[in-house]
Design an enzyme around this catalytic site. Structure first.
Site, PDB file in Angstrom:
ATOM      1  N   LYS A  84       0.834  -1.211   0.000  1.00 33.19           N
ATOM      2  CA  LYS A  84       0.000   0.000   0.000  1.00 33.19           C
ATOM      3  C   LYS A  84       0.866   1.256   0.000  1.00 33.19           C
ATOM      4  O   LYS A  84       0.576   2.200  -0.722  1.00 33.19           O
ATOM      5  CB  LYS A  84      -0.945   0.027   1.215  1.00 33.19           C
TER       6      LYS A  84
ATOM      7  N   LYS B 299     -11.869  -7.250  -2.747  1.00 37.16           N
ATOM      8  CA  LYS B 299     -13.119  -6.485  -2.612  1.00 37.16           C
ATOM      9  C   LYS B 299     -12.950  -5.054  -3.085  1.00 37.16           C
ATOM     10  O   LYS B 299     -13.872  -4.451  -3.589  1.00 37.16           O
ATOM     11  CB  LYS B 299     -13.499  -6.357  -1.132  1.00 37.16           C
TER      12      LYS B 299
ATOM     13  N   LYS C 192      -4.327 -10.485  -6.790  1.00 41.53           N
ATOM     14  CA  LYS C 192      -5.377 -11.168  -6.012  1.00 41.53           C
ATOM     15  C   LYS C 192      -6.757 -10.568  -6.280  1.00 41.53           C
ATOM     16  O   LYS C 192      -6.871  -9.351  -6.439  1.00 41.53           O
ATOM     17  CB  LYS C 192      -5.046 -11.005  -4.524  1.00 41.53           C
TER      18      LYS C 192
HETATM   19  N1  AQP Z   1      -8.696 -13.686  -3.681  1.00 43.84           N
HETATM   20  C1  AQP Z   1      -8.552 -14.414  -2.585  1.00 43.84           C
HETATM   21  N2  AQP Z   1      -8.143 -15.690  -2.669  1.00 43.84           N
HETATM   22  C2  AQP Z   1      -7.992 -16.462  -1.555  1.00 43.84           C
HETATM   23  N3  AQP Z   1      -8.245 -15.995  -0.315  1.00 43.84           N
HETATM   24  C3  AQP Z   1      -8.659 -14.726  -0.180  1.00 43.84           C
HETATM   25  N4  AQP Z   1      -8.984 -13.989   0.885  1.00 43.84           N
HETATM   26  C4  AQP Z   1      -9.373 -12.756   0.501  1.00 43.84           C
HETATM   27  N5  AQP Z   1      -9.286 -12.661  -0.843  1.00 43.84           N
HETATM   28  C5  AQP Z   1      -8.841 -13.875  -1.296  1.00 43.84           C
HETATM   29  C6  AQP Z   1      -8.903 -14.501   2.255  1.00 43.84           C
HETATM   30  O1  AQP Z   1     -10.081 -14.159   2.937  1.00 43.84           O
HETATM   31  C7  AQP Z   1      -9.758 -13.892   4.306  1.00 43.84           C
HETATM   32  C8  AQP Z   1     -10.373 -12.613   4.718  1.00 43.84           C
HETATM   33  O2  AQP Z   1      -9.713 -11.571   4.101  1.00 43.84           O
HETATM   34  P1  AQP Z   1     -10.227 -10.102   4.344  1.00 43.84           P
HETATM   35  O3  AQP Z   1     -11.446  -9.906   3.545  1.00 43.84           O
HETATM   36  O4  AQP Z   1     -10.357  -9.814   5.790  1.00 43.84           O
HETATM   37  O5  AQP Z   1      -9.020  -9.241   3.844  1.00 43.84           O
HETATM   38  P2  AQP Z   1      -8.212  -9.229   2.515  1.00 43.84           P
HETATM   39  O6  AQP Z   1      -7.376 -10.434   2.386  1.00 43.84           O
HETATM   40  O7  AQP Z   1      -7.467  -7.917   2.532  1.00 43.84           O
HETATM   41  O8  AQP Z   1      -9.319  -9.234   1.396  1.00 43.84           O
HETATM   42  P3  AQP Z   1      -9.501  -8.244   0.191  1.00 43.84           P
HETATM   43  O9  AQP Z   1     -10.685  -8.710  -0.556  1.00 43.84           O
HETATM   44  O10 AQP Z   1      -8.226  -8.081  -0.579  1.00 43.84           O
HETATM   45  O11 AQP Z   1      -9.890  -6.911   0.941  1.00 43.84           O
HETATM   46  P4  AQP Z   1      -9.438  -5.429   0.649  1.00 43.84           P
HETATM   47  O12 AQP Z   1      -9.583  -5.225  -0.825  1.00 43.84           O
HETATM   48  O13 AQP Z   1     -10.357  -4.596   1.449  1.00 43.84           O
HETATM   49  O14 AQP Z   1      -8.009  -5.324   1.118  1.00 43.84           O
HETATM   50  C9  AQP Z   1      -8.259 -13.924   4.432  1.00 43.84           C
HETATM   51  O15 AQP Z   1      -7.898 -15.160   4.956  1.00 43.84           O
HETATM   52  C10 AQP Z   1      -7.788 -13.797   3.025  1.00 43.84           C
HETATM   53  O16 AQP Z   1      -6.550 -14.443   2.837  1.00 43.84           O
END
Ligand code: AQP
Length: 326
Positions: A111, A195, A192
């Protein structure tokens, strides 16, 4: 009974990546473990949020947990912000964590490398995550591969505390799925699926209309070989589609590769799109039954009550050990 614990932050709508990387694992383990699944809403505010949208998403998260098959009888489900002990323990842990180890967290580095104006909370959130985990003595933390480093930090922090003050915390282990540890963005398959992605076409939301999800799969970026092969380095787009199919159908990737070996990319996408659409249809049908019922409040009230008691006892023990008492 061993304990599993995980959470999905309501920083955006939950995605197919959230389902495959985290929720599905919790569902698979719920029979055999004492399972804790929370909404890490304090983590969501590490980046700016619209209060009204955040409130809605918190409820949606719980609705989706249940709609994806998380059984409230087998899981303790709660909101992080309703339990003040998480932030309290986090402060104690922040005071035992070195700047150097917090600075090594790759999500933070990613970030900041984009030159974004980031909050102090984004820097310290892995320590709050450590508190979330060790507060309940979780044995296992089902996470996608991107969160493995944070669970390792939790292990380091807990071990250091135990060494200094005597055995207090269980040392947690990450549980990474064999398939689907990282579901990729459909439009940029080396990134990845997230969201908060800029391009909505690359991310499948669990509440996307199934027809929209199908279109997103049909327009997924692939390559020009027209050879179906699981090779994440050289064929990230095709490998991602095979992974999605393998996870949702619960078929090993080698078998999936064999099944599709004579397909062209168009017919491969069509079959993957069908499986994704069927999955979403099932989830959304249950979600509609749940979201306007009282079950969400009932589940969260029970979760708050149980976890507050457990967390209070653990924090008392910590305060006692470090000398914070009269
Ligand atoms: N694309 C993905 N593939 C596999 N695992 C994933 N996780 C999230 N995206 C994928 C897993 O979901 C859990 C919860 O993650 P989170 O939603 O708390 O945070 P994150 O990993 O930061 O998810 P995002 O979607 O990327 O959120 P933003 O965009 O807000 O930063 C974790 O175990 C994660 O590994």
């Amino acid at each position: 009974m061993k304990k599993t614990l995980t959470g999905l932050k309501p920083s955006g709508e939950l995605t197919l990546g959230s389902l495959i990387g985290a929720i599905k694992q919790m569902k698979d383990y719920q029979e055999d473990y004492d399972s804790y699944l929370f909404v890490p809403d304090l983590h969501a505010i590490t980046v700016p949020q619209d209060p009204k949208e955040l409130k809605e998403r918190i409820r949606k998260n719980v609705g989706l947990y249940l709609a994806c098959g998380i059984d409230p009888k087998r899981n303790t489900i709660y909101l992080q912000s309703e339990n003040l002990y998480h932030a309290n323990l986090s402060w104690v842990l922040e005071c035992t964590t070195y700047m150097g180890e917090a600075s090594r967290m790759t999500q933070y580095k990613d970030k900041t490398s984009k030159g974004e104006n980031v909050s102090v909370g984004l820097f310290t959130y892995p320590i709050l995550m450590a508190a979330d985990i060790i507060l309940y003595d979780a044995d296992y933390v089902p996470v996608g591969i991107d969160q493995k480093q944070h669970v390792e930090l939790a292990r380091d922090i807990a071990t250091r505390f135990n060494n200094k003050y005597g055995n207090t915390f269980k040392i947690p282990e990450p549980l990474i799925p064999k398939t689907g540890a990282k579901i990729m963005d459909l439009q940029a398959p080396t990134k990845k699926m997230s969201k908060s992605a800029d391009n909505y076409k690359g991310t499948i939301l669990l509440l996307d209309p199934p027809e929209t999800a199908k279109k997103k799969i049909m327009s997924a970026v692939t390559d020009s070989d027209n050879l179906v092969k699981y090779d994440p380095i050289n064929k990230p787009g095709i490998s991602n589609l095979l992974t999605i199919y393998s996870s949702l159908k619960e078929i090993p990737i080698t078998e999936v590769e064999k099944h599709f070996q004579d397909y062209n990319y168009g017919s491969l996408k069509k079959e993957v799109a069908e499986v994704v659409a069927t999955t979403l249809t099932t989830i959304q049908k249950k979600y509609q039954e749940i979201i306007n019922s009282n079950i969400i409040n009932e589940v969260l009230d029970a979760g708050r009550e149980k976890t507050t008691k457990l967390a209070e006892a653990k924090l008392k023990e910590v305060y006692h050990k470090i000398g914070l008492e009269r």
